[in-house]
Design a protein around this motif. Structure first.
Motif, PDB file in Angstrom:
ATOM      1  N   TYR A 230       8.663   2.208  -6.861  1.00 47.76           N
ATOM      2  CA  TYR A 230       7.419   1.746  -6.245  1.00 47.76           C
ATOM      3  C   TYR A 230       7.700   1.315  -4.805  1.00 47.76           C
ATOM      4  CZ  TYR A 230       5.454   1.469 -10.978  1.00 47.76           C
ATOM      5  OH  TYR A 230       5.009   1.763 -12.245  1.00 47.76           O
ATOM      6  N   ARG A 231       6.746   1.580  -3.941  1.00 44.88           N
ATOM      7  CA  ARG A 231       6.797   1.045  -2.577  1.00 44.88           C
ATOM      8  C   ARG A 231       5.656   0.048  -2.423  1.00 44.88           C
ATOM      9  NH1 ARG A 231       8.208   4.084   2.920  1.00 44.88           N
ATOM     10  NH2 ARG A 231      10.231   3.658   1.962  1.00 44.88           N
ATOM     11  N   PHE A 232       6.020  -1.190  -2.172  1.00 54.20           N
ATOM     12  CA  PHE A 232       5.043  -2.264  -2.029  1.00 54.20           C
ATOM     13  C   PHE A 232       4.858  -2.599  -0.545  1.00 54.20           C
ATOM     14  CE2 PHE A 232       6.977  -2.924  -6.225  1.00 54.20           C
ATOM     15  CZ  PHE A 232       5.851  -2.963  -7.019  1.00 54.20           C
ATOM     16  N   HIS A 233       3.582  -2.758  -0.155  1.00 47.66           N
ATOM     17  CA  HIS A 233       3.232  -3.167   1.207  1.00 47.66           C
ATOM     18  C   HIS A 233       2.473  -4.494   1.123  1.00 47.66           C
ATOM     19  CE1 HIS A 233       4.307   0.824   2.645  1.00 47.66           C
ATOM     20  NE2 HIS A 233       3.503   1.348   1.734  1.00 47.66           N
ATOM     21  N   LEU A 234       2.977  -5.525   1.775  1.00 48.87           N
ATOM     22  CA  LEU A 234       2.309  -6.817   1.819  1.00 48.87           C
ATOM     23  C   LEU A 234       1.674  -6.989   3.194  1.00 48.87           C
ATOM     24  CD1 LEU A 234       1.812  -9.604   0.372  1.00 48.87           C
ATOM     25  CD2 LEU A 234       3.753 -10.423   1.725  1.00 48.87           C
ATOM     26  N   TYR A 235       0.349  -7.188   3.208  1.00 48.49           N
ATOM     27  CA  TYR A 235      -0.386  -7.384   4.452  1.00 48.49           C
ATOM     28  C   TYR A 235      -0.786  -8.846   4.581  1.00 48.49           C
ATOM     29  CZ  TYR A 235      -0.900  -2.281   4.458  1.00 48.49           C
ATOM     30  OH  TYR A 235      -0.651  -0.932   4.455  1.00 48.49           O
ATOM     31  N   GLY A 236      -0.628  -9.385   5.804  1.00 46.13           N
ATOM     32  CA  GLY A 236      -1.149 -10.707   6.124  1.00 46.13           C
ATOM     33  C   GLY A 236      -2.473 -10.551   6.846  1.00 46.13           C
ATOM     34  N   LEU A 237      -3.526 -11.248   6.370  1.00 46.14           N
ATOM     35  CA  LEU A 237      -4.879 -11.074   6.895  1.00 46.14           C
ATOM     36  C   LEU A 237      -5.384 -12.336   7.591  1.00 46.14           C
ATOM     37  CD1 LEU A 237      -4.586  -9.084   4.307  1.00 46.14           C
ATOM     38  CD2 LEU A 237      -7.067  -8.901   4.490  1.00 46.14           C
ATOM     39  N   ARG A 238      -6.118 -12.142   8.648  1.00 49.83           N
ATOM     40  CA  ARG A 238      -6.949 -13.170   9.276  1.00 49.83           C
ATOM     41  C   ARG A 238      -8.385 -12.670   9.163  1.00 49.83           C
ATOM     42  NH1 ARG A 238      -4.097 -15.454  13.784  1.00 49.83           N
ATOM     43  NH2 ARG A 238      -2.518 -16.861  12.954  1.00 49.83           N
ATOM     44  N   GLY A 239      -9.192 -13.395   8.366  1.00 51.41           N
ATOM     45  CA  GLY A 239     -10.506 -12.874   8.066  1.00 51.41           C
ATOM     46  C   GLY A 239     -10.327 -11.618   7.240  1.00 51.41           C
ATOM     47  N   LYS A 240     -10.817 -10.482   7.740  1.00 49.77           N
ATOM     48  CA  LYS A 240     -10.623  -9.207   7.048  1.00 49.77           C
ATOM     49  C   LYS A 240      -9.702  -8.283   7.822  1.00 49.77           C
ATOM     50  CE  LYS A 240     -15.085  -9.268   4.636  1.00 49.77           C
ATOM     51  NZ  LYS A 240     -16.333  -8.532   4.352  1.00 49.77           N
ATOM     52  N   LYS A 241      -9.064  -8.832   8.842  1.00 51.68           N
ATOM     53  CA  LYS A 241      -8.198  -8.010   9.683  1.00 51.68           C
ATOM     54  C   LYS A 241      -6.744  -8.169   9.257  1.00 51.68           C
ATOM     55  CE  LYS A 241     -11.115  -8.014  13.817  1.00 51.68           C
ATOM     56  NZ  LYS A 241     -11.181  -8.353  15.257  1.00 51.68           N
ATOM     57  N   ARG A 242      -6.083  -7.071   9.093  1.00 54.60           N
ATOM     58  CA  ARG A 242      -4.663  -7.079   8.759  1.00 54.60           C
ATOM     59  C   ARG A 242      -3.863  -7.167  10.056  1.00 54.60           C
ATOM     60  NH1 ARG A 242      -4.936  -1.991   4.573  1.00 54.60           N
ATOM     61  NH2 ARG A 242      -6.055  -3.059   2.885  1.00 54.60           N
ATOM     62  N   ILE A 243      -3.085  -8.211  10.188  1.00 62.73           N
ATOM     63  CA  ILE A 243      -2.372  -8.418  11.451  1.00 62.73           C
ATOM     64  C   ILE A 243      -0.850  -8.343  11.297  1.00 62.73           C
ATOM     65  CG2 ILE A 243      -4.225  -9.769  12.495  1.00 62.73           C
ATOM     66  CD1 ILE A 243      -2.720 -12.286  11.775  1.00 62.73           C
ATOM     67  N   GLU A 244      -0.370  -8.294  10.047  1.00 64.13           N
ATOM     68  CA  GLU A 244       1.075  -8.175   9.831  1.00 64.13           C
ATOM     69  C   GLU A 244       1.316  -7.408   8.539  1.00 64.13           C
ATOM     70  OE1 GLU A 244       4.577 -10.352  11.338  1.00 64.13           O
ATOM     71  OE2 GLU A 244       3.659  -8.433  11.816  1.00 64.13           O
ATOM     72  N   ARG A 245       2.479  -6.738   8.459  1.00 60.08           N
ATOM     73  CA  ARG A 245       2.825  -6.015   7.240  1.00 60.08           C
ATOM     74  C   ARG A 245       4.333  -5.999   7.057  1.00 60.08           C
ATOM     75  NH1 ARG A 245       2.557   0.419   6.172  1.00 60.08           N
ATOM     76  NH2 ARG A 245       4.611   0.212   7.135  1.00 60.08           N
ATOM     77  N   VAL A 246       4.773  -6.189   5.817  1.00 57.35           N
ATOM     78  CA  VAL A 246       6.172  -5.986   5.436  1.00 57.35           C
ATOM     79  C   VAL A 246       6.179  -5.132   4.175  1.00 57.35           C
ATOM     80  CG1 VAL A 246       7.187  -8.028   6.498  1.00 57.35           C
ATOM     81  CG2 VAL A 246       6.118  -8.228   4.262  1.00 57.35           C
ATOM     82  N   SER A 247       7.235  -4.350   3.980  1.00 57.16           N
ATOM     83  CA  SER A 247       7.292  -3.398   2.863  1.00 57.16           C
ATOM     84  C   SER A 247       8.659  -3.445   2.200  1.00 57.16           C
ATOM     85  CB  SER A 247       7.011  -1.982   3.358  1.00 57.16           C
ATOM     86  OG  SER A 247       5.759  -1.904   4.011  1.00 57.16           O
ATOM     87  N   ILE A 248       8.701  -2.949   0.975  1.00 56.21           N
ATOM     88  CA  ILE A 248       9.962  -2.866   0.249  1.00 56.21           C
ATOM     89  C   ILE A 248       9.851  -1.808  -0.844  1.00 56.21           C
ATOM     90  CG2 ILE A 248       9.374  -4.601  -1.494  1.00 56.21           C
ATOM     91  CD1 ILE A 248      12.254  -5.601  -1.327  1.00 56.21           C
ATOM     92  N   ASP A 249      10.955  -1.127  -1.130  1.00 59.66           N
ATOM     93  CA  ASP A 249      11.041  -0.183  -2.250  1.00 59.66           C
ATOM     94  C   ASP A 249      11.768  -0.852  -3.408  1.00 59.66           C
ATOM     95  OD1 ASP A 249       9.823   1.755  -0.779  1.00 59.66           O
ATOM     96  OD2 ASP A 249      11.653   2.814  -0.231  1.00 59.66           O
ATOM     97  N   VAL A 250      11.233  -0.693  -4.609  1.00 58.00           N
ATOM     98  CA  VAL A 250      11.821  -1.315  -5.798  1.00 58.00           C
ATOM     99  C   VAL A 250      11.761  -0.294  -6.944  1.00 58.00           C
ATOM    100  CG1 VAL A 250      11.782  -3.240  -7.406  1.00 58.00           C
ATOM    101  CG2 VAL A 250      10.986  -3.571  -5.061  1.00 58.00           C
ATOM    102  N   VAL A 251      12.822  -0.233  -7.741  1.00 61.48           N
ATOM    103  CA  VAL A 251      12.850   0.589  -8.944  1.00 61.48           C
ATOM    104  C   VAL A 251      12.845  -0.357 -10.156  1.00 61.48           C
ATOM    105  CG1 VAL A 251      14.102   2.293 -10.303  1.00 61.48           C
ATOM    106  CG2 VAL A 251      14.053   2.464  -7.818  1.00 61.48           C
ATOM    107  N   THR A 252      11.892  -0.183 -11.037  1.00 59.65           N
ATOM    108  CA  THR A 252      11.817  -1.056 -12.217  1.00 59.65           C
ATOM    109  C   THR A 252      12.999  -0.803 -13.161  1.00 59.65           C
ATOM    110  OG1 THR A 252      10.317   0.600 -13.140  1.00 59.65           O
ATOM    111  CG2 THR A 252       9.331  -1.394 -12.217  1.00 59.65           C
ATOM    112  N   GLY A 253      13.244  -1.759 -14.045  1.00 59.86           N
ATOM    113  CA  GLY A 253      14.381  -1.655 -14.969  1.00 59.86           C
ATOM    114  C   GLY A 253      14.187  -0.552 -15.990  1.00 59.86           C
ATOM    115  N   GLU A 254      15.286  -0.223 -16.642  1.00 56.13           N
ATOM    116  CA  GLU A 254      15.234   0.830 -17.668  1.00 56.13           C
ATOM    117  C   GLU A 254      14.645   0.265 -18.958  1.00 56.13           C
ATOM    118  OE1 GLU A 254      19.136   2.349 -18.109  1.00 56.13           O
ATOM    119  OE2 GLU A 254      19.203   3.215 -16.101  1.00 56.13           O
TER     120      GLU A 254
END
Length: 254
Positions: A230-254
């Motif tokens: 999975y690739r997760f994107h976390l957005y930081g919002l002010r009002g309804k505007k996205r002003i920052e983003r960080v992302s990460i790739d994660v593989v779930t367990g077996e």
């Protein structure tokens, strides 16, 4: 004069009442030497679960705890992408390590050993798949075109809002059906956050997260599929505007 008959008061019979002969005295010491097990056994030391704190295409961050006892040092062992064994020595006070120089999209098995002197007395292990080597720009149009919209709408006449910064998105836990993520806001503040990803069927998903509470610096994503990337994107919002983003790739367990 026969008064010398008092001789029978000789002290010879008192000799048996004297302390035991020297041959008997060492016995207390002998009894002490008969109990070498009375030496205190070495203190028990326990390694907590080895967890993933960060995943990139070329590195993995790992962390652990020592809930009981202590270790003189640690050693992290794994095999590189060519199958060659690698070992990282780690100071006994450390509780985390970053493994650099890895290959993208490759599965690694890491073994962390706790050492006393040169003896390995504990081991914990974890499997990790490094992230894909793919430019972020290629994901934005397909996964979420909205960032382009808000980037083209800054009101030039208004004073710029206070700067807000999202710190790196990290993994706090991984299971076959869920992933725990956490982050921080070292500067400024956000009204809310949104976590976006695609499920195992490729359908977009979004989790709204409150931005006011200090406790809202982590989230657990449930309902995932085992052994899936999975690739997760976390957005930081002010009002309804996205002003920052960080992302990460994660593989779930077996």
């Amino acid at each position: 004069m026969a008064t010398l008959i008092t001789i029978p008061s000789v002290t010879a019979p008192e000799e048996p009442e004297e302390p035991p002969p020297p041959s008997e005295e060492p016995q207390p010491e002998d009894t002490q030497t008969e109990h070498p097990p009375s030496e205190a056994p070495p203190e028990r030391a326990v390694l907590g679960e080895l967890r993933v704190s960060i995943i990139t295409p070329s590195s993995v961050g790992l962390q652990w705890s020592v809930p009981e006892g202590s270790f003189d040092s640690f050693t992290l062992q794994y095999r590189d992408a060519q199958g060659q064994p690698q070992a990282l020595p780690i100071d006994g006070q450390s509780r985390s390590v970053t493994v650099p120089g890895l290959s993208p999209s490759h599965r690694y098995r890491f073994h962390l050993y706790g050492l006393r002197g040169k003896k390995r007395i504990e081991r914990v292990s974890v499997d990790v798949v490094t992230g894909e080597e793919e430019p972020e720009e290629q994901l934005l149009p397909s996964e979420d075109p909205q960032p382009e919209d808000y980037q083209t709408q800054p009101p030039p006449s208004e004073a710029p809002p206070a700067r807000a910064v999202l710190e790196e998105l990290r993994v706090s836990s991984i299971s076959p059906s869920s992933v725990g993520l956490h982050w921080s806001v070292p500067e400024g503040s956000f009204d809310s956050f949104t976590l976006q990803y695609r499920d195992a069927q490729g359908q977009p998903q979004a989790l709204p997260i409150d931005g006011q509470s200090r406790s809202s610096r982590s989230v657990t994503v449930p309902g995932l599929s085992p052994s899936h990337r999975y690739r997760f994107h976390l957005y930081g919002l002010r009002g309804k505007k996205r002003i920052e983003r960080v992302s990460i790739d994660v593989v779930t367990g077996e």
